[in-house]
Design a protein around this motif. Structure first.
Motif, PDB file in Angstrom:
ATOM      1  N   HIS A 284       0.651  -1.119   0.023  1.00  0.00           N
ATOM      2  CA  HIS A 284       0.122  -0.025   0.073  1.00  0.00           C
ATOM      3  C   HIS A 284       0.874   1.336  -0.146  1.00  0.00           C
ATOM      4  CE1 HIS A 284      -3.447  -2.567   0.581  1.00  0.00           C
ATOM      5  NE2 HIS A 284      -2.806  -3.163   1.460  1.00  0.00           N
ATOM      6  N   ASP A 285       0.875   2.080  -1.150  1.00  0.00           N
ATOM      7  CA  ASP A 285       1.954   3.009  -1.115  1.00  0.00           C
ATOM      8  C   ASP A 285       1.064   4.644  -0.723  1.00  0.00           C
ATOM      9  OD1 ASP A 285       3.765   4.897  -1.720  1.00  0.00           O
ATOM     10  OD2 ASP A 285       3.316   4.777  -4.098  1.00  0.00           O
ATOM     11  N   SER A 286       1.397   4.777   0.560  1.00  0.00           N
ATOM     12  CA  SER A 286       0.685   5.915   0.961  1.00  0.00           C
ATOM     13  C   SER A 286       1.284   7.226   0.971  1.00  0.00           C
ATOM     14  CB  SER A 286       0.426   5.876   2.638  1.00  0.00           C
ATOM     15  OG  SER A 286       1.700   5.635   3.023  1.00  0.00           O
ATOM     16  N   GLY A 287       2.514   7.109   0.202  1.00  0.00           N
ATOM     17  CA  GLY A 287       3.132   8.418  -0.365  1.00  0.00           C
ATOM     18  C   GLY A 287       3.009   8.861  -1.557  1.00  0.00           C
ATOM     19  N   ALA A 288       3.779   9.825  -2.001  1.00  0.00           N
ATOM     20  CA  ALA A 288       3.522  10.282  -3.566  1.00  0.00           C
ATOM     21  C   ALA A 288       4.194   9.338  -4.244  1.00  0.00           C
ATOM     22  CB  ALA A 288       4.600  11.523  -3.469  1.00  0.00           C
ATOM     23  N   ARG A 289       3.602   9.224  -5.601  1.00  0.00           N
ATOM     24  CA  ARG A 289       3.983   8.033  -6.495  1.00  0.00           C
ATOM     25  C   ARG A 289       5.338   8.353  -7.348  1.00  0.00           C
ATOM     26  NH1 ARG A 289       0.902   3.878  -6.830  1.00  0.00           N
ATOM     27  NH2 ARG A 289       1.764   3.457  -8.994  1.00  0.00           N
ATOM     28  N   LEU A 290       6.274   8.404  -6.666  1.00  0.00           N
ATOM     29  CA  LEU A 290       7.420   8.727  -7.375  1.00  0.00           C
ATOM     30  C   LEU A 290       7.920   7.554  -8.265  1.00  0.00           C
ATOM     31  CD1 LEU A 290       9.573   9.767  -4.205  1.00  0.00           C
ATOM     32  CD2 LEU A 290       8.682  11.292  -5.915  1.00  0.00           C
ATOM     33  N   PRO A 291       8.664   7.947  -9.564  1.00  0.00           N
ATOM     34  CA  PRO A 291       8.945   7.057 -10.324  1.00  0.00           C
ATOM     35  C   PRO A 291       9.966   6.094  -9.862  1.00  0.00           C
ATOM     36  CG  PRO A 291      10.028   9.118 -11.070  1.00  0.00           C
ATOM     37  CD  PRO A 291       9.074   9.323 -10.034  1.00  0.00           C
ATOM     38  N   PRO A 292       9.912   4.691 -10.291  1.00  0.00           N
ATOM     39  CA  PRO A 292      10.732   3.748  -9.800  1.00  0.00           C
ATOM     40  C   PRO A 292      12.294   4.063 -10.436  1.00  0.00           C
ATOM     41  CG  PRO A 292       9.585   2.773 -11.425  1.00  0.00           C
ATOM     42  CD  PRO A 292       8.950   4.123 -10.989  1.00  0.00           C
ATOM     43  N   PRO A 293      13.330   3.550  -9.729  1.00  0.00           N
ATOM     44  CA  PRO A 293      14.898   3.914 -10.268  1.00  0.00           C
ATOM     45  C   PRO A 293      14.922   3.259 -11.514  1.00  0.00           C
ATOM     46  CG  PRO A 293      14.604   2.468  -8.472  1.00  0.00           C
ATOM     47  CD  PRO A 293      13.358   2.680  -8.468  1.00  0.00           C
ATOM     48  N   SER A 294      15.735   3.732 -12.385  1.00  0.00           N
ATOM     49  CA  SER A 294      16.230   3.236 -13.573  1.00  0.00           C
ATOM     50  C   SER A 294      17.535   2.246 -13.212  1.00  0.00           C
ATOM     51  CB  SER A 294      16.623   4.254 -14.537  1.00  0.00           C
ATOM     52  OG  SER A 294      15.454   5.003 -14.922  1.00  0.00           O
ATOM     53  N   LEU A 295      17.452   1.188 -13.435  1.00  0.00           N
ATOM     54  CA  LEU A 295      18.690   0.244 -12.932  1.00  0.00           C
ATOM     55  C   LEU A 295      19.760   0.164 -13.709  1.00  0.00           C
ATOM     56  CD1 LEU A 295      16.236  -2.507 -11.404  1.00  0.00           C
ATOM     57  CD2 LEU A 295      17.176  -0.583 -10.168  1.00  0.00           C
ATOM     58  N   LYS A 296      20.771  -0.001 -13.436  1.00  0.00           N
ATOM     59  CA  LYS A 296      21.923  -0.640 -14.107  1.00  0.00           C
ATOM     60  C   LYS A 296      22.032  -2.183 -14.386  1.00  0.00           C
ATOM     61  CE  LYS A 296      25.025   3.247 -12.986  1.00  0.00           C
ATOM     62  NZ  LYS A 296      26.481   3.524 -12.610  1.00  0.00           N
ATOM     63  N   GLU A 297      21.643  -2.802 -13.340  1.00  0.00           N
ATOM     64  CA  GLU A 297      21.538  -4.278 -13.374  1.00  0.00           C
ATOM     65  C   GLU A 297      20.293  -4.928 -12.904  1.00  0.00           C
ATOM     66  OE1 GLU A 297      24.858  -5.986 -11.509  1.00  0.00           O
ATOM     67  OE2 GLU A 297      26.435  -4.884 -12.890  1.00  0.00           O
ATOM     68  N   CYS A 298      19.638  -5.892 -13.579  1.00  0.00           N
ATOM     69  CA  CYS A 298      18.420  -6.279 -12.901  1.00  0.00           C
ATOM     70  C   CYS A 298      18.410  -7.904 -13.167  1.00  0.00           C
ATOM     71  CB  CYS A 298      17.060  -5.670 -13.516  1.00  0.00           C
ATOM     72  SG  CYS A 298      15.469  -6.419 -12.903  1.00  0.00           S
ATOM     73  N   THR A 299      18.169  -8.511 -11.903  1.00  0.00           N
ATOM     74  CA  THR A 299      18.230 -10.158 -12.028  1.00  0.00           C
ATOM     75  C   THR A 299      17.049 -10.618 -11.339  1.00  0.00           C
ATOM     76  OG1 THR A 299      20.523 -10.220 -11.924  1.00  0.00           O
ATOM     77  CG2 THR A 299      19.607 -12.201 -11.415  1.00  0.00           C
ATOM     78  N   LEU A 300      16.213 -11.375 -12.368  1.00  0.00           N
ATOM     79  CA  LEU A 300      14.992 -12.052 -11.571  1.00  0.00           C
ATOM     80  C   LEU A 300      14.909 -13.464 -11.839  1.00  0.00           C
ATOM     81  CD1 LEU A 300      12.327  -9.579 -13.417  1.00  0.00           C
ATOM     82  CD2 LEU A 300      13.097  -9.511 -11.297  1.00  0.00           C
ATOM     83  N   ARG A 301      14.749 -14.153 -10.705  1.00  0.00           N
ATOM     84  CA  ARG A 301      15.143 -15.520 -10.649  1.00  0.00           C
ATOM     85  C   ARG A 301      13.883 -16.301  -9.950  1.00  0.00           C
ATOM     86  NH1 ARG A 301      19.549 -16.725  -7.219  1.00  0.00           N
ATOM     87  NH2 ARG A 301      19.126 -14.818  -6.188  1.00  0.00           N
ATOM     88  N   GLY A 302      13.241 -17.332 -10.741  1.00  0.00           N
ATOM     89  CA  GLY A 302      12.381 -18.122 -10.096  1.00  0.00           C
ATOM     90  C   GLY A 302      10.955 -17.624  -9.957  1.00  0.00           C
ATOM     91  N   LEU A 303      10.708 -16.420 -10.642  1.00  0.00           N
ATOM     92  CA  LEU A 303       9.175 -15.800 -10.523  1.00  0.00           C
ATOM     93  C   LEU A 303       8.393 -16.525 -11.473  1.00  0.00           C
ATOM     94  CD1 LEU A 303      10.266 -12.175 -10.379  1.00  0.00           C
ATOM     95  CD2 LEU A 303       9.254 -13.546  -8.264  1.00  0.00           C
TER      96      LEU A 303
END
Length: 441
Positions: A284-303
């Motif tokens: 539940h995001d109760s604060g200002a909807r700031l944009p997510p950071p732009s990533l240099k590296e992203c790893t997703l495993r098992g999702l």
């Protein structure tokens, strides 16, 4: 003039120190104030920059005392908080202990904040030897119980995060939440509490890397009458939680605006009760909807994710380097993701795709190479693809095997290794935290 250690150059004292054990260095420093100063440089101070702090009252009180004195104790930069595996007897008094542990750890973190202003990295881990009771190690075989491991991990997480929140000690480089262990994860419901807890603080404002292993809340996992997990229809159950986790991670990442590296691992515990309160989690995001950071590296495993959610996530974080391992699409195809990776506007200059699936079908790429195990009546390419620089813009072509996998030692090893890394614990890979971590513990 008599020969004297005090007459030696600091550089030579430094060199001598590199050959000594810690106890011997301590004895050397006691010989005189000059030697104490000369022997307290480079190699010796490095011993205080990395510390493994066990969640026991004795260890935490020592940490508080050492950090309150300044000097060497406040050189700490890379801290591992290690929860001690609790058996049923030790768990009975856990609630009171956790409050005290958090209070003392917060005091130690507060000392670090006042003297250094920050800590570089914080890592959460577990130890399987059991708690100390009446001065003796209370050895436990509960490393064979995934529930005991998950409960200890949850307590370790809450104690550490409460201490961070109380002390407001910034973590500026790397936060690792059980990402260095196999078969030990944090329930996603607990992870999602980070956003509201730290929303208005600066604790993670400068954080550069986040590594976390997540799972379904352990309270919601179904069991058979004999106490074993239910494994039927796993994919729909896992996708109900891991699919929206990408959107929730974007919400959590808003308290980490300088994040550059993200590594998310999902451990499959089996079927869970869809009516359980623990299974209905969201951020539940109760604060200002700031944009997510732009990533240099992203790893997703098992999702377990849908095509639309995966694409929305990638478009939001726009990684330069992307690794997808054992990702299963519960709906859609990888066609749109392939266009995202190879398109002229894509930020991706490096990617690795390994053992990804559409539904139950393992993706094999149309390129030279051999699969990890053979199939009946079909010859397919490898299930792993790595490209960088100009090659990353080449079209990605893939297909599925038309035949069934052949029973083979390679196939058996592959299945067992996947169970170790991503779960679920079952008859093919009985749960044993020590064996699954190959001597790390």
């Amino acid at each position: 003039m008599k020969p004297s250690l005090e007459a030696l150059p600091i550089e030579l004292i430094e060199h001598i120190v590199t050959f000594l054990e810690l106890d011997d260095i301590a004895s050397l420093r006691l010989t005189s104030r000059t030697i104490e100063n000369d022997a307290s440089q480079g190699s010796f101070t490095a011993l205080f920059k990395h510390k493994n702090v066990e969640l026991t009252m004795k260890t935490l009180q020592k940490m508080e005392r050492v950090t309150s004195q300044g000097r060497l104790g406040c050189l700490l930069r890379h801290c591992t908080i290690t929860g001690i595996l609790r058996n049923k007897k030790a768990a009975a008094a856990a609630a009171y202990k956790d409050i005290e542990y958090s209070r003392v750890l917060a005091a130690a973190f507060g000392n670090l904040k006042r003297r250094t202003g920050m800590i570089a990295s914080l890592r959460l881990s577990l130890d399987t030897r059991g708690e100390i009771i009446n001065g003796e190690p209370n050895h436990t075989d509960d490393f064979r119980s995934w529930r005991t491991v998950w409960e200890t991990a949850l307590c370790t997480f809450h104690v550490t995060m409460d201490a961070l929140n109380s002390s407001q000690l910034p973590v500026i480089e790397h936060l690792d939440i059980f990402g260095s262990l196999r078969a030990c994860s944090l329930g996603c419901d607990a992870f999602l509490t980070l956003a509201p807890k730290f929303l208005s603080t600066h604790v993670f404002e400068s954080l550069k890397r986040l590594t976390v292993s997540l799972s379904a809340p352990h309270e919601a996992v179904k069991e058979n009458a004999n106490g074993s997990n239910v494994y039927e229809n796993i994919a729909p159950a896992q996708s109900r939680l891991s699919e929206p986790i990408l959107q929730d991670i974007m919400q959590v990442s808003r308290i980490m605006p300088r994040l550059e590296g993200l590594d998310i691992h999902w451990f499959n515990l089996g079927q869970f009760d869809v009516n359980s309160e623990a299974s209905s989690v969201t951020c539940h995001d109760s604060g200002a909807r700031l944009p997510p950071p732009s990533l240099k590296e992203c790893t997703l495993r098992g999702l377990y994710v849908s095509e639309s959610d995966l694409l929305q996530f990638l478009n939001a974080v726009r990684p330069v380097a992307l690794t997808l391992t054992d990702i299963r699409l519960v709906s859609g195809t990888y066609t749109a993701m392939s266009r995202f990776l190879t398109g002229p506007e894509s930020p991706v200059t490096y990617f690795q795709l390994d053992d990804i699936r559409e539904g139950g079908n393992l993706v094999h790429f149309n390129m030279p190479g051999r699969p990890k195990f053979p199939y009946r009546y079909d010859r397919v390419g490898p299930s792993s693809l790595t490209r960088r620089d100009s090659q990353a813009k080449e079209a990605i072509r893939y297909r599925f095997a038309s035949g069934r996998p052949l029973g083979s030692p390679a196939r058996a090893r592959w299945v067992k290794e996947k169970a170790r890394e991503f779960g679920p614990p079952n008859h093919q890979c009985l749960y044993n935290l020590i064996e699954m971590n190959h001597g790390k513990l």
